[in-house]
Design a protein around this motif. Structure first.
Motif, PDB file in Angstrom:
ATOM      1  N   THR A 137       0.806  -1.230   0.000  1.00  0.00           N
ATOM      2  CA  THR A 137       0.000   0.000   0.000  1.00  0.00           C
ATOM      3  C   THR A 137       0.836   1.276   0.000  1.00  0.00           C
ATOM      4  N   VAL A 138       1.949   1.296   0.740  1.00  0.00           N
ATOM      5  CA  VAL A 138       2.746   2.517   0.843  1.00  0.00           C
ATOM      6  C   VAL A 138       4.230   2.193   0.757  1.00  0.00           C
ATOM      7  N   THR A 139       4.986   3.202   0.364  1.00  0.00           N
ATOM      8  CA  THR A 139       6.452   3.140   0.418  1.00  0.00           C
ATOM      9  C   THR A 139       6.918   4.194   1.404  1.00  0.00           C
ATOM     10  N   ASP A 140       7.506   3.748   2.481  1.00  0.00           N
ATOM     11  CA  ASP A 140       7.957   4.615   3.565  1.00  0.00           C
ATOM     12  C   ASP A 140       9.447   4.891   3.373  1.00  0.00           C
ATOM     13  N   ILE A 141       9.817   6.166   3.248  1.00  0.00           N
ATOM     14  CA  ILE A 141      11.211   6.540   3.025  1.00  0.00           C
ATOM     15  C   ILE A 141      11.693   7.400   4.183  1.00  0.00           C
ATOM     16  N   GLN A 142      12.725   6.916   4.856  1.00  0.00           N
ATOM     17  CA  GLN A 142      13.322   7.639   5.974  1.00  0.00           C
ATOM     18  C   GLN A 142      14.789   7.915   5.678  1.00  0.00           C
ATOM     19  N   LEU A 143      15.212   9.154   5.903  1.00  0.00           N
ATOM     20  CA  LEU A 143      16.594   9.567   5.714  1.00  0.00           C
ATOM     21  C   LEU A 143      17.172   9.974   7.057  1.00  0.00           C
ATOM     22  N   PHE A 144      18.319   9.412   7.390  1.00  0.00           N
ATOM     23  CA  PHE A 144      18.934   9.611   8.700  1.00  0.00           C
ATOM     24  C   PHE A 144      20.257  10.345   8.568  1.00  0.00           C
ATOM     25  N   ASP A 145      20.551  11.181   9.556  1.00  0.00           N
ATOM     26  CA  ASP A 145      21.890  11.751   9.709  1.00  0.00           C
ATOM     27  C   ASP A 145      22.421  11.334  11.072  1.00  0.00           C
ATOM     28  N   LYS A 146      23.535  11.918  11.497  1.00  0.00           N
ATOM     29  CA  LYS A 146      24.156  11.472  12.745  1.00  0.00           C
ATOM     30  C   LYS A 146      23.324  11.814  13.980  1.00  0.00           C
ATOM     31  N   HIS A 147      22.331  12.697  13.827  1.00  0.00           N
ATOM     32  CA  HIS A 147      21.475  13.055  14.949  1.00  0.00           C
ATOM     33  C   HIS A 147      20.222  12.194  15.023  1.00  0.00           C
ATOM     34  N   GLY A 148      19.950  11.434  13.969  1.00  0.00           N
ATOM     35  CA  GLY A 148      18.755  10.605  13.949  1.00  0.00           C
ATOM     36  C   GLY A 148      17.954  10.822  12.679  1.00  0.00           C
ATOM     37  N   LEU A 149      16.640  10.700  12.766  1.00  0.00           N
ATOM     38  CA  LEU A 149      15.755  10.833  11.608  1.00  0.00           C
ATOM     39  C   LEU A 149      15.738  12.279  11.137  1.00  0.00           C
ATOM     40  N   GLU A 150      16.081  12.478   9.855  1.00  0.00           N
ATOM     41  CA  GLU A 150      16.155  13.827   9.286  1.00  0.00           C
ATOM     42  C   GLU A 150      14.965  14.138   8.381  1.00  0.00           C
ATOM     43  N   HIS A 151      14.601  13.193   7.488  1.00  0.00           N
ATOM     44  CA  HIS A 151      13.446  13.348   6.602  1.00  0.00           C
ATOM     45  C   HIS A 151      12.617  12.063   6.676  1.00  0.00           C
ATOM     46  N   HIS A 152      11.292  12.225   6.642  1.00  0.00           N
ATOM     47  CA  HIS A 152      10.400  11.061   6.664  1.00  0.00           C
ATOM     48  C   HIS A 152       9.226  11.350   5.738  1.00  0.00           C
ATOM     49  N   ASN A 153       9.105  10.563   4.674  1.00  0.00           N
ATOM     50  CA  ASN A 153       8.035  10.740   3.704  1.00  0.00           C
ATOM     51  C   ASN A 153       7.387   9.391   3.404  1.00  0.00           C
ATOM     52  N   VAL A 154       6.082   9.404   3.240  1.00  0.00           N
ATOM     53  CA  VAL A 154       5.334   8.201   2.908  1.00  0.00           C
ATOM     54  C   VAL A 154       4.637   8.420   1.576  1.00  0.00           C
ATOM     55  N   ILE A 155       4.868   7.502   0.627  1.00  0.00           N
ATOM     56  CA  ILE A 155       4.281   7.579  -0.705  1.00  0.00           C
ATOM     57  C   ILE A 155       3.152   6.563  -0.802  1.00  0.00           C
ATOM     58  N   ASP A 156       1.991   7.014  -1.228  1.00  0.00           N
ATOM     59  CA  ASP A 156       0.863   6.114  -1.476  1.00  0.00           C
ATOM     60  C   ASP A 156       1.109   5.408  -2.808  1.00  0.00           C
ATOM     61  N   ASN A 157       1.216   4.097  -2.803  1.00  0.00           N
ATOM     62  CA  ASN A 157       1.563   3.371  -4.023  1.00  0.00           C
ATOM     63  C   ASN A 157       0.471   3.423  -5.086  1.00  0.00           C
ATOM     64  N   ALA A 158      -0.764   3.637  -4.693  1.00  0.00           N
ATOM     65  CA  ALA A 158      -1.859   3.686  -5.656  1.00  0.00           C
ATOM     66  C   ALA A 158      -1.919   5.029  -6.380  1.00  0.00           C
ATOM     67  N   THR A 159      -1.809   6.117  -5.635  1.00  0.00           N
ATOM     68  CA  THR A 159      -1.917   7.451  -6.226  1.00  0.00           C
ATOM     69  C   THR A 159      -0.554   8.062  -6.529  1.00  0.00           C
ATOM     70  N   PHE A 160       0.478   7.587  -5.867  1.00  0.00           N
ATOM     71  CA  PHE A 160       1.841   8.118  -5.910  1.00  0.00           C
ATOM     72  C   PHE A 160       1.916   9.538  -5.368  1.00  0.00           C
ATOM     73  N   ASP A 161       0.951   9.902  -4.544  1.00  0.00           N
ATOM     74  CA  ASP A 161       1.037  11.126  -3.759  1.00  0.00           C
ATOM     75  C   ASP A 161       1.862  10.833  -2.522  1.00  0.00           C
ATOM     76  N   HIS A 162       2.433  11.870  -1.917  1.00  0.00           N
ATOM     77  CA  HIS A 162       3.254  11.627  -0.733  1.00  0.00           C
ATOM     78  C   HIS A 162       2.844  12.565   0.396  1.00  0.00           C
ATOM     79  N   GLN A 163       3.177  12.134   1.591  1.00  0.00           N
ATOM     80  CA  GLN A 163       2.955  12.913   2.787  1.00  0.00           C
ATOM     81  C   GLN A 163       4.258  13.021   3.542  1.00  0.00           C
ATOM     82  N   GLU A 164       4.637  14.242   3.899  1.00  0.00           N
ATOM     83  CA  GLU A 164       5.847  14.449   4.698  1.00  0.00           C
ATOM     84  C   GLU A 164       5.471  14.430   6.163  1.00  0.00           C
ATOM     85  N   LEU A 165       6.129  13.551   6.909  1.00  0.00           N
ATOM     86  CA  LEU A 165       5.812  13.404   8.333  1.00  0.00           C
ATOM     87  C   LEU A 165       6.839  14.143   9.185  1.00  0.00           C
TER      88      LEU A 165
END
Length: 302
Positions: free
Chosen positions: A274-302
């Motif tokens: 259903t979704v593709t969850d993409i997390q980008l980390f730096d040395k401090h921890g989670l830096e970017h977090h985005n979830v892509i809806d696989n059906a619509t290919f819209d994304h939400q930034e968390l």
């Protein structure tokens, strides 16, 4: 299915690389190494390898690979991933300028001897040896016995000329390969390369005609493009008429211009039906977090 991806490792004696233990804690199925696995040159000694004798060039490169592949955390992670090398997981990747030859090196600028040494060492240590002159290939992506899609790895160095509107980046044979791969795949598609597209002024857009040709190939396709190079993380939503997300994780172990300090950057792509969850980390921890809806290919930034 979980893909860990990273790039840019400039090993320095006496400095640990804790990023590999952090990646291992996520228990990925795949590890994608997206360029600059070693640094043949680094500021302030950029482009020095172009003046080295061929034999010396090969010796230095072999030693740099040996040293990086013996970093304890990296060695353990690669070994554990390779235990299931194949459609269900493993280690894959491509190169960029610093592990191809030197800073900003184009294939047209590097002699055949150095190119062949570079490719042979990449194939030896990465255990990837496509049946072509460069390094483009694909691998199926699966999870729990179910085929999900494929990852396509492109080579933006071997065939390239100096940047210019009508100059070569990928070359005709590689474009034909990419076209066939996209035609043959109806599932999830990840395209990987060492050189970013839009995330830097030194990317694909300097090659106007080939960039336009690439855009035409992916027109209407849901694509996630993974890359490295820029020593920082980035998440770029689709632009124009494309449906391609560009995601960069660069700086697994390297400094940013020797000013910002050591990086520990990596990304995790977690695909579910259903979704593709993409997390980008730096040395401090989670830096970017985005979830892509696989059906619509819209994304939400968390």
């Amino acid at each position: 299915m979980k893909i860990a991806f990273a790039s840019c490792m400039n090993l320095r004696p006496g400095h640990a690389q804790p990023v590999w233990d952090r990646i291992a804690a996520h228990k990925p199925d795949y590890l994608f190494l997206l360029g600059d696995q070693i640094y043949m040159d680094f500021f302030p000694h950029l482009e020095e390898p172009k003046h080295w004798a061929d034999d010396y060039f090969g010796q230095v490169m072999a030693q740099k690979y040996t040293d990086q592949w013996n970093v304890p955390g990296f060695k353990q992670l690669v070994a554990s991933m390779r235990e299931r090398q194949g459609p269900e997981g493993g280690v894959y990747g491509t190169w960029d300028d610093h592990d191809f030859a030197w800073n900003n090196a184009c294939g047209s600028q590097v002699n055949a001897a150095k190119k062949n040494m570079s490719r042979a060492l990449f194939a030896q240590f990465m255990q990837i040896d496509p049946p072509v002159a460069g390094l483009y290939y694909s691998t199926p992506l699966s999870h729990a016995g179910q085929r999900i899609g494929r990852a396509i790895f492109l080579d933006t160095r071997w065939y390239s000329e100096e940047p210019g509107d009508s100059h070569t980046l990928l070359g005709e044979d590689q474009f034909q390969f990419l076209q066939q791969e996209l035609q043959d795949e109806n599932g999830f598609v990840v395209i990987c390369a060492g050189m970013p597209i839009r995330a830097t002024g030194n990317g694909w857009m300097r090659y106007r005609d080939e960039y336009a040709k690439f855009r035409a190939l992916i027109q209407g396709r849901n694509v996630i493009f993974l890359s490295g190079d820029i020593h920082e993380n980035a998440f770029l939503p689709p632009a124009g008429a494309t449906k391609m997300f560009e995601v960069i994780s660069s700086g697994a172990f390297v400094t940013k211009y020797k000013v910002v300090g050591e990086r520990e950057n990596f990304g995790i792509l977690d695909y579910t039906p259903t979704v593709t969850d993409i997390q980008l980390f730096d040395k401090h921890g989670l830096e970017h977090h985005n979830v892509i809806d696989n059906a619509t290919f819209d994304h939400q930034e968390l």
